[in-house]
Design a protein around this motif. Structure first.
Motif, PDB file in Angstrom:
ATOM      1  N   THR A  12     -21.377  42.631  14.971  1.00 16.81           N
ATOM      2  CA  THR A  12     -20.212  42.575  14.083  1.00 16.81           C
ATOM      3  C   THR A  12     -20.395  41.483  13.024  1.00 16.81           C
ATOM      4  N   LEU A  42     -15.342  45.731  10.650  1.00 20.49           N
ATOM      5  CA  LEU A  42     -13.992  45.161  10.522  1.00 20.49           C
ATOM      6  C   LEU A  42     -13.054  45.700  11.602  1.00 20.49           C
ATOM      7  N   LYS A  43     -13.263  46.944  12.019  1.00 17.77           N
ATOM      8  CA  LYS A  43     -12.454  47.498  13.107  1.00 17.77           C
ATOM      9  C   LYS A  43     -12.825  46.828  14.430  1.00 17.77           C
ATOM     10  N   THR A  44     -14.116  46.623  14.634  1.00 15.96           N
ATOM     11  CA  THR A  44     -14.554  45.924  15.848  1.00 15.96           C
ATOM     12  C   THR A  44     -13.978  44.507  15.867  1.00 15.96           C
ATOM     13  N   ARG A  45     -13.894  43.922  14.685  1.00 13.63           N
ATOM     14  CA  ARG A  45     -13.327  42.580  14.584  1.00 13.63           C
ATOM     15  C   ARG A  45     -11.903  42.551  15.144  1.00 13.63           C
ATOM     16  N   ARG A  46     -11.120  43.571  14.811  1.00  6.95           N
ATOM     17  CA  ARG A  46      -9.758  43.598  15.347  1.00  6.95           C
ATOM     18  C   ARG A  46      -9.770  43.699  16.874  1.00  6.95           C
ATOM     19  N   LEU A  47     -10.665  44.518  17.404  1.00  9.97           N
ATOM     20  CA  LEU A  47     -10.737  44.650  18.872  1.00  9.97           C
ATOM     21  C   LEU A  47     -11.122  43.317  19.524  1.00  9.97           C
ATOM     22  N   LEU A 107      -9.805  44.669  10.225  1.00 10.96           N
ATOM     23  CA  LEU A 107      -9.243  43.311  10.143  1.00 10.96           C
ATOM     24  C   LEU A 107     -10.159  42.488   9.247  1.00 10.96           C
ATOM     25  N   ILE A 122     -15.161  35.145  14.572  1.00  7.48           N
ATOM     26  CA  ILE A 122     -14.663  36.487  14.248  1.00  7.48           C
ATOM     27  C   ILE A 122     -13.154  36.555  14.496  1.00  7.48           C
ATOM     28  N   ALA A 123     -12.693  35.900  15.586  1.00  4.58           N
ATOM     29  CA  ALA A 123     -11.275  35.930  15.940  1.00  4.58           C
ATOM     30  C   ALA A 123     -10.481  34.811  15.258  1.00  4.58           C
ATOM     31  N   GLY A 124     -11.160  33.867  14.620  1.00  2.33           N
ATOM     32  CA  GLY A 124     -10.474  32.783  13.915  1.00  2.33           C
ATOM     33  C   GLY A 124      -9.865  31.720  14.805  1.00  2.33           C
ATOM     34  N   ARG A 162     -16.669  49.728   9.964  1.00  8.59           N
ATOM     35  CA  ARG A 162     -16.805  49.767  11.425  1.00  8.59           C
ATOM     36  C   ARG A 162     -16.767  48.336  12.011  1.00  8.59           C
ATOM     37  N   LYS A 216     -10.549  40.330  18.357  1.00 10.48           N
ATOM     38  CA  LYS A 216      -9.393  39.431  18.291  1.00 10.48           C
ATOM     39  C   LYS A 216      -8.363  39.795  19.366  1.00 10.48           C
ATOM     40  N   PRO A 264      -8.929  36.794   9.943  1.00 11.99           N
ATOM     41  CA  PRO A 264      -8.502  36.605  11.325  1.00 11.99           C
ATOM     42  C   PRO A 264      -7.051  36.152  11.470  1.00 11.99           C
ATOM     43  N   LEU A 305     -16.421  42.567  24.946  1.00  4.16           N
ATOM     44  CA  LEU A 305     -16.947  42.737  23.594  1.00  4.16           C
ATOM     45  C   LEU A 305     -17.879  41.605  23.170  1.00  4.16           C
TER      46      LEU A 305
END
Lengths: 102, 493
Positions: free
Chosen positions: B307, B380-385, A54, B433-435, B378, B387, A57, B300
């Motif tokens: 991250t 950026l993938k953690t970022r999705r988790l 991602l 990170i989640a915006g 890695r 969010k 965001p 997380l």
């Protein structure tokens, strides 16, 4: 751990980042960057199989502005910040030459 | 004294002619003159321009026309937001003499709303830091305890409000740089959702995180200013075109119908005991106001710093590549046979301080061949988790509360080790990170060594739900008096 990076590693990264470091800085960054990456290593504990990266965001689409002419910045205002000018041109050292960096 | 007066009181005073905009601005300039030498919140003051703008506002009021929302309100701007007057340095030798040829969208919006830009405030270099110590032009001191930091990186903007130098200031928040100094200085600080406020004219640090937001004495003032700043901007394609609601409309609605989530990870033993107590009291306050307190999990949380300190430096290393000694900024003296590489490397080494160099190198490394997948991908993938974890949490509650910072303001010079400084941001990075949106409000004090140090409560809501976040914050403020306690300036206040 303090041994993640060698002195040569740090010099290589500094070169990529276009920084020039003395020996004291190299040793300091070697230890500090090593410590940060040691902490970052915890991300390898997570199961990330099949997770899509991602990078933003919030989903954003390309936005197009009207194709109409707008006033641009005044050249004098922009160039007053330039460290070295020749007329209306930015002056830089020789780019083409003997150096392997060129 | 006008400095702790709300925007609505200032508006009323202008309206009934008991005050003039010039008088308000003179009062602010006078306080800066008397007090700021011991705080160093400001790096540059625009006295003459501010007074001339104030005269314009007074003339407008004299015509009997409706007065704009921020008429005559003195506002300080963080030194990484460009103005087409004065200099914008980002707290860096690199930009010590930089005069922007244009102004940020937020500056434009403030001035259209009648606000008076009085000066630029000190910050960590290129907004990288949590203490406003990492500045080329000296540290800012916490108004509550001058031997302590104000937090950072927007420490000057937070300190200016706490010291009563002006009623409103702007900061920028990449991983906590508005919320954490707001907490440490005992003021209100809002980080809007990613995409809510235009970043046109904000010197870029971490482009997928950076947001501009206000500092204020009260939640209502912050809501008024956010309403002025927010909304679509043709000069920033990452600024959302979503409708901007009236943030005052529901501000005073009770919270009795709201569910407020408390992540158990936010009540960890890493928190200073005074912070833990203050946050527990805040939870009890919300419960007494009738909100339903929901126990939630954000496991997380512990991965946020790791991250963030991959993605943000990666973006910074790319953004700061523009500082090359060619078009603007510092250019090093070169010797006869130096080539272009030496021009870049010498200029950047002389222009950037140690924290900026550290992050640029870190970012360069995690993006470099052979390490990209191991670190950047890695992260950026953690970022999705992270969010997704917030998305699930917001199915259970309307807002999430917890501490803004795990500890109150620390002493200047106390944290030498980067990793321990990065821990300041443990509760704030994941918001970015989640915006989503987050803000800090005063929720108590820690009494240490005879000093009274403010503690902040963080309120977070879903992306673009600033209205609920402000409402939740306002209800706490209405039920408590922490925001009303002010710094004493030894005979000057």
């Amino acid at each position: 751990m303090t041994d993640r990076f060698t002195k040569d590693d740090i010099q290589h990264i500094a070169r990529l980042a276009r920084l020039q470091l003395d020996d004291e800085q190299i040793e300091q960054y070697r230890l500090q960057l090593g410590a940060v990456l040691e902490h970052v290593q915890m991300l390898s504990q997570l199961d990330l199989d099949g997770v899509e990266p991602l990078s933003h965001p919030i989903e954003l689409n390309n936005r197009l502005n009207d194709d109409s002419p707008q006033a641009s910045l005044q050249l004098d205002d922009v160039l007053r910040n330039a460290p070295q000018l020749e007329g209306q041109f930015l002056a830089v050292p020789r780019i083409l030459g003997e150096s392997e960096d060129a | 004294m006008l400095q702790r007066t709300s925007i609505s009181n200032l508006q009323a005073a202008l309206q009934d002619r008991s005050q003039t905009a010039v008088g308000i601005v003179e009062d602010s300039l006078d306080r800066i003159d008397r007090i700021d030498s011991s705080i160093h919140a400001f790096r540059e003051i625009y006295a003459e321009r501010a007074l001339s703008k104030a005269h314009e506002i007074d003339r407008l009021i004299a015509t009997g026309n409706p007065i704009p929302a921020l008429a005559g309100v003195p506002v300080a701007i963080k030194d990484n937001i460009v103005t087409d007057f004065g200099t914008t340095t980002c707290g860096s030798r690199m930009l010590e003499h930089f005069q922007s040829p244009y102004r940020a969208t937020v500056v434009d919006r403030l001035e259209h709303a009648g606000a008076i830009i009085i000066g630029k405030t000190n910050c960590d270099e290129f907004a990288m830091g949590s203490s406003t110590e990492h500045c080329a032009f000296g540290p800012t001191h916490n108004p509550w305890a001058r031997n302590r930091v104000p937090g950072g990186s927007s420490g000057g903007s937070a300190a200016a409000i706490a010291a009563g130098l002006c009623p409103i200031s702007l900061g920028s928040d990449t991983g906590g740089s508005i919320r954490q100094p707001a907490a440490m200085c005992g003021v209100v600080g809002v980080k809007p959702s990613y995409g809510r406020v235009s970043r046109n004219g904000l010197v870029a640090f971490g482009s997928s995180f950076d947001q501009i937001g206000p500092f204020a004495n009260t939640v209502e003032d912050a809501a008024i200013v956010l309403g002025v700043l927010a909304g679509e901007d043709p000069h920033d394609s990452t600024c959302a075109s979503r409708h901007v609601p009236d943030y005052l409309e529901k501000l005073d609605q009770p919270v009795a119908d709201l569910r407020i989530g408390v992540p158990r990870e936010f009540l960890s033993d890493h928190n200073d005991v005074s912070v833990k107590t203050a946050v527990q009291n805040a939870i009890a306050t919300y419960a007494s106001l009738g909100a339903e307190i929901v126990d939630i999990e954000l496991p997380l949380t512990a991965y946020g710093i790791a991250t963030y300190y991959v993605i943000a430096p990666a973006e910074a290393s790319s953004n700061l590549a523009r500082f090359d000694g060619v078009r603007y900024g510092l250019r090093a003296e070169l010797s006869g046979d130096d080539d272009l590489f030496e021009l870049y490397a010498k200029s950047r080494s002389q222009g950037f301080g140690p924290e900026v160099q550290r992050r640029v190198m870190l970012g360069t490394y995690v993006l470099s061949a052979g390490y990209y997948d191991a670190f950047y991908a890695r992260a950026l993938k953690t970022r999705r988790l992270i969010k997704q974890e917030f998305d699930r949490a917001f199915e259970q509650c309307h807002a999430i509360i917890g501490p803004t910072s795990p500890f109150p303001a620390f002493e200047i010079g106390a944290t030498q080790d980067p990793i321990s400084m990065y821990q300041c941001d443990i509760y704030t990075t994941n918001t970015s990170i989640a915006g989503i949106c987050g803000m800090s409000i005063p929720c108590g004090f820690s009494d240490i060594d005879g000093q009274r140090l403010p503690i902040g409560l963080q309120v977070q809501c879903q992306a673009f739900d600033e209205a609920t976040m402000l409402r939740v914050a306002k209800m706490f403020e209405s039920a408590t008096t922490y925001h009303a306690e002010t710094v004493s300036h030894d005979g000057t206040s």
